[in-house]
Scaffold this motif. Structure first.
Motif, PDB file in Angstrom:
ATOM      1  N   VAL A   1       0.992  -1.169   0.127  1.00  0.00           N
ATOM      2  CA  VAL A   1      -0.228  -0.039   0.111  1.00  0.00           C
ATOM      3  C   VAL A   1       0.670   1.221  -0.177  1.00  0.00           C
ATOM      4  CG1 VAL A   1      -2.170   1.345   1.538  1.00  0.00           C
ATOM      5  CG2 VAL A   1      -1.369  -1.356   0.972  1.00  0.00           C
ATOM      6  N   ALA A   2       0.366   3.015  -0.129  1.00  0.00           N
ATOM      7  CA  ALA A   2       1.663   3.204  -0.613  1.00  0.00           C
ATOM      8  C   ALA A   2       0.496   4.498   0.702  1.00  0.00           C
ATOM      9  CB  ALA A   2       0.912   4.361  -1.511  1.00  0.00           C
ATOM     10  N   GLU A   3       1.466   4.919   1.280  1.00  0.00           N
ATOM     11  CA  GLU A   3       1.307   5.706   2.320  1.00  0.00           C
ATOM     12  C   GLU A   3      -0.471   7.287   2.497  1.00  0.00           C
ATOM     13  OE1 GLU A   3       4.483   8.181   3.927  1.00  0.00           O
ATOM     14  OE2 GLU A   3       3.821   8.278   5.724  1.00  0.00           O
ATOM     15  N   GLY A   4      -0.774   7.107   3.493  1.00  0.00           N
ATOM     16  CA  GLY A   4      -2.160   7.905   2.901  1.00  0.00           C
ATOM     17  C   GLY A   4      -2.674   7.195   2.571  1.00  0.00           C
TER      18      GLY A   4
ATOM     19  N   TRP B   1      -7.417  -9.219  15.829  1.00  0.00           N
ATOM     20  CA  TRP B   1      -5.769  -9.587  15.254  1.00  0.00           C
ATOM     21  C   TRP B   1      -4.889  -9.492  16.368  1.00  0.00           C
ATOM     22  CZ3 TRP B   1      -4.946  -9.856   9.834  1.00  0.00           C
ATOM     23  CH2 TRP B   1      -5.623  -9.836   9.525  1.00  0.00           C
ATOM     24  N   TYR B   2      -3.770  -9.352  15.604  1.00  0.00           N
ATOM     25  CA  TYR B   2      -2.013  -8.821  16.341  1.00  0.00           C
ATOM     26  C   TYR B   2      -1.684  -8.485  15.225  1.00  0.00           C
ATOM     27  CZ  TYR B   2      -3.352 -11.134  20.868  1.00  0.00           C
ATOM     28  OH  TYR B   2      -3.873 -12.198  21.665  1.00  0.00           O
ATOM     29  N   VAL B   3      -0.416  -7.803  15.402  1.00  0.00           N
ATOM     30  CA  VAL B   3       0.944  -7.064  14.571  1.00  0.00           C
ATOM     31  C   VAL B   3       1.866  -7.782  15.410  1.00  0.00           C
ATOM     32  CG1 VAL B   3       0.811  -5.062  16.089  1.00  0.00           C
ATOM     33  CG2 VAL B   3       1.318  -5.629  13.508  1.00  0.00           C
ATOM     34  N   GLN B   4       2.637  -7.972  13.755  1.00  0.00           N
ATOM     35  CA  GLN B   4       4.774  -8.607  14.982  1.00  0.00           C
ATOM     36  C   GLN B   4       4.996  -7.633  13.885  1.00  0.00           C
ATOM     37  OE1 GLN B   4       5.817 -12.529  14.199  1.00  0.00           O
ATOM     38  NE2 GLN B   4       6.262 -13.187  16.534  1.00  0.00           N
ATOM     39  N   TYR B   5       5.947  -6.734  14.691  1.00  0.00           N
ATOM     40  CA  TYR B   5       7.130  -5.978  14.282  1.00  0.00           C
ATOM     41  C   TYR B   5       8.575  -7.527  14.086  1.00  0.00           C
ATOM     42  CZ  TYR B   5       4.717  -2.143  14.529  1.00  0.00           C
ATOM     43  OH  TYR B   5       3.442  -1.727  14.482  1.00  0.00           O
ATOM     44  N   PRO B   6       9.622  -6.853  13.516  1.00  0.00           N
ATOM     45  CA  PRO B   6      10.593  -7.854  13.510  1.00  0.00           C
ATOM     46  C   PRO B   6      11.160  -7.652  15.106  1.00  0.00           C
ATOM     47  CG  PRO B   6      11.133  -5.700  11.895  1.00  0.00           C
ATOM     48  CD  PRO B   6       9.619  -5.903  12.272  1.00  0.00           C
ATOM     49  N   ASN B   7      11.204  -9.281  15.321  1.00  0.00           N
ATOM     50  CA  ASN B   7      12.559  -9.752  16.310  1.00  0.00           C
ATOM     51  C   ASN B   7      11.515  -8.540  17.852  1.00  0.00           C
ATOM     52  OD1 ASN B   7      14.766 -10.772  15.074  1.00  0.00           O
ATOM     53  ND2 ASN B   7      15.354  -8.378  14.855  1.00  0.00           N
TER      54      ASN B   7
ATOM     55  N   LEU C   1       0.159   4.227   7.457  1.00  0.00           N
ATOM     56  CA  LEU C   1       1.482   4.726   7.775  1.00  0.00           C
ATOM     57  C   LEU C   1       2.500   3.672   7.362  1.00  0.00           C
ATOM     58  CD1 LEU C   1       0.804   6.445  11.774  1.00  0.00           C
ATOM     59  CD2 LEU C   1       0.398   7.881   8.839  1.00  0.00           C
ATOM     60  N   VAL C   2       3.776   4.492   6.965  1.00  0.00           N
ATOM     61  CA  VAL C   2       4.477   3.701   6.874  1.00  0.00           C
ATOM     62  C   VAL C   2       5.292   2.678   7.478  1.00  0.00           C
ATOM     63  CG1 VAL C   2       7.666   3.566   5.886  1.00  0.00           C
ATOM     64  CG2 VAL C   2       5.900   5.382   4.964  1.00  0.00           C
ATOM     65  N   SER C   3       5.531   3.384   9.018  1.00  0.00           N
ATOM     66  CA  SER C   3       5.607   2.259  10.115  1.00  0.00           C
ATOM     67  C   SER C   3       4.301   1.670  10.773  1.00  0.00           C
ATOM     68  CB  SER C   3       5.106   3.396  11.795  1.00  0.00           C
ATOM     69  OG  SER C   3       4.078   4.007  11.821  1.00  0.00           O
ATOM     70  N   ASP C   4       3.199   0.999  10.137  1.00  0.00           N
ATOM     71  CA  ASP C   4       1.861   0.285   9.938  1.00  0.00           C
ATOM     72  C   ASP C   4       2.791  -1.183   9.393  1.00  0.00           C
ATOM     73  OD1 ASP C   4      -0.619   2.585   9.215  1.00  0.00           O
ATOM     74  OD2 ASP C   4       0.115   1.977  11.284  1.00  0.00           O
ATOM     75  N   SER C   5       4.492  -0.935   8.935  1.00  0.00           N
ATOM     76  CA  SER C   5       4.439  -2.225   7.900  1.00  0.00           C
ATOM     77  C   SER C   5       4.967  -3.127   8.995  1.00  0.00           C
ATOM     78  CB  SER C   5       6.215  -1.337   7.010  1.00  0.00           C
ATOM     79  OG  SER C   5       5.641  -0.795   6.070  1.00  0.00           O
TER      80      SER C   5
ATOM     81  N   THR D   1       0.112 -12.027   7.499  1.00  0.00           N
ATOM     82  CA  THR D   1       0.159 -11.475   6.484  1.00  0.00           C
ATOM     83  C   THR D   1       0.820 -10.012   6.311  1.00  0.00           C
ATOM     84  OG1 THR D   1      -2.044 -11.437   5.525  1.00  0.00           O
ATOM     85  CG2 THR D   1      -1.337  -9.974   4.977  1.00  0.00           C
ATOM     86  N   GLU D   2       1.982  -9.681   5.397  1.00  0.00           N
ATOM     87  CA  GLU D   2       3.107  -9.271   5.738  1.00  0.00           C
ATOM     88  C   GLU D   2       3.218  -7.641   5.332  1.00  0.00           C
ATOM     89  OE1 GLU D   2       6.956 -10.195   4.472  1.00  0.00           O
ATOM     90  OE2 GLU D   2       7.715  -8.098   4.164  1.00  0.00           O
ATOM     91  N   LEU D   3       2.519  -6.677   5.862  1.00  0.00           N
ATOM     92  CA  LEU D   3       1.714  -5.163   5.048  1.00  0.00           C
ATOM     93  C   LEU D   3       3.023  -4.529   4.838  1.00  0.00           C
ATOM     94  CD1 LEU D   3      -0.372  -3.446   4.382  1.00  0.00           C
ATOM     95  CD2 LEU D   3      -0.097  -2.179   7.020  1.00  0.00           C
ATOM     96  N   SER D   4       3.680  -3.739   3.724  1.00  0.00           N
ATOM     97  CA  SER D   4       4.409  -2.766   3.364  1.00  0.00           C
ATOM     98  C   SER D   4       3.968  -1.886   2.858  1.00  0.00           C
ATOM     99  CB  SER D   4       5.105  -3.588   2.533  1.00  0.00           C
ATOM    100  OG  SER D   4       6.636  -2.961   1.603  1.00  0.00           O
ATOM    101  N   VAL D   5       4.330  -0.602   3.189  1.00  0.00           N
ATOM    102  CA  VAL D   5       3.815   0.790   3.313  1.00  0.00           C
ATOM    103  C   VAL D   5       4.847   1.613   2.640  1.00  0.00           C
ATOM    104  CG1 VAL D   5       2.276   2.710   3.935  1.00  0.00           C
ATOM    105  CG2 VAL D   5       1.961   0.497   5.583  1.00  0.00           C
ATOM    106  N   LYS D   6       4.427   1.813   1.402  1.00  0.00           N
ATOM    107  CA  LYS D   6       5.817   2.606   0.812  1.00  0.00           C
ATOM    108  C   LYS D   6       5.052   4.004   0.708  1.00  0.00           C
ATOM    109  CE  LYS D   6       7.763  -1.080  -0.419  1.00  0.00           C
ATOM    110  NZ  LYS D   6       9.156  -1.340   0.585  1.00  0.00           N
ATOM    111  N   PRO D   7       6.613   4.930   0.982  1.00  0.00           N
ATOM    112  CA  PRO D   7       6.478   6.413   1.188  1.00  0.00           C
ATOM    113  C   PRO D   7       6.185   6.928  -0.168  1.00  0.00           C
ATOM    114  CG  PRO D   7       8.797   6.081   2.032  1.00  0.00           C
ATOM    115  CD  PRO D   7       7.629   4.571   1.335  1.00  0.00           C
TER     116      PRO D   7
END
Lengths: 111, 115
Positions: free
Chosen positions: B13-16, B35-41, B82-86, B109-115
């Motif tokens: 997804v694009a930011e915004g 729903w849970y979110v997991q950041y690296p490590n 937001l990018v930080s939602d990645s 599901t890996e979410l990637s938010v690009k600026p």
């Protein structure tokens, strides 16, 4: 409140060796869970405790895995002997009701 | 037996822009959905849950999810990414008949938010 504490954060062992993980749940949480998370997969429940009794250990490989929660608080998970396919992150979680609170996990690498 | 499916391994997804992460479930009784979110490590962090009541559930960090009983779905949404939602997002279900029962997770599901 303090979160779920797990140690160690990382562990590297050779196959056929033994390893133990420790978990200290959030104070007052009666239910404690151990999950295994293999890379690229969702967490899979290994064992669930209610106080110091086992509620569900149907997916625990009992020939090599064991877990205990003797005083209804801290818990340890042991693997003996380890296999290559045991490489994963081992997550501990505790719960007062419906929602689970997770620790940061122990990343195990078996070589 | 209860189960959870997350049909998309990755969502870009694009930011915004608005984002949706899909989840469908199967349980024998009334579902308790999470729903849970997991950041690296890191371990999994709780975002939101549906137990009963309003089908639209609001959670942490501006996320919300809509329970749809007829479609057995519980999609995660956010109006503006937001990018930080990645991060890695996991849907989970518990059979409400056994409130102390185990939580079953989807594969993530890996979410990637690009600026």
């Amino acid at each position: 409140e303090a979160g779920v504490a797990q140690s160690p954060r990382y562990k590297i062992i050779e196959k056929r060796q033994s390893v133990a993980f420790w978990c200290n749940p959030i104070s007052g949480h009666a239910t404690l869970y151990w999950y295994q998370q293999i890379l690229g997969q969702g967490p899979k429940l290994l064992i669930q405790f209610q106080n110091n009794g086992v509620v569900d250990d149907s997916q625990l490989p009992k020939d090599r895995f064991s877990a205990e929660r003797l005083k209804g608080v801290d818990s340890t998970l042991k693997i003996q002997p380890a296999k290559l396919e045991d490489s994963a992150v081992y997550l501990c979680a505790s719960s007062p009701a419906q929602s689970l609170h997770f620790g940061n996990g122990t990343r195990l690498t078996v070589t | 037996a209860q189960s959870v499916a997350q049909p998309e391994d990755q969502v870009n997804v694009a930011e915004g822009n608005p984002l949706t992460v899909k989840c469908t479930y199967s349980v024998s009784g009334n579902p308790y959905l999470f729903w849970y979110v997991q950041y690296p490590n890191r371990g999994l962090q709780f975002l939101l849950k549906y137990i009963t009541g309003d089908n639209l559930v609001k959670g942490s960090y501006g996320f919300e999810a809509e329970f749809n009983k007829s479609q057995t779905s519980f999609h995660l949404k956010k109006p503006s990414a937001l990018v930080s939602d990645s991060a890695l997002y996991f849907c989970a279900v518990r059979d409400g008949v056994n409130q102390g029962g185990k939580l079953i997770f989807g594969q993530g599901t890996e979410l990637s938010v690009k600026p």
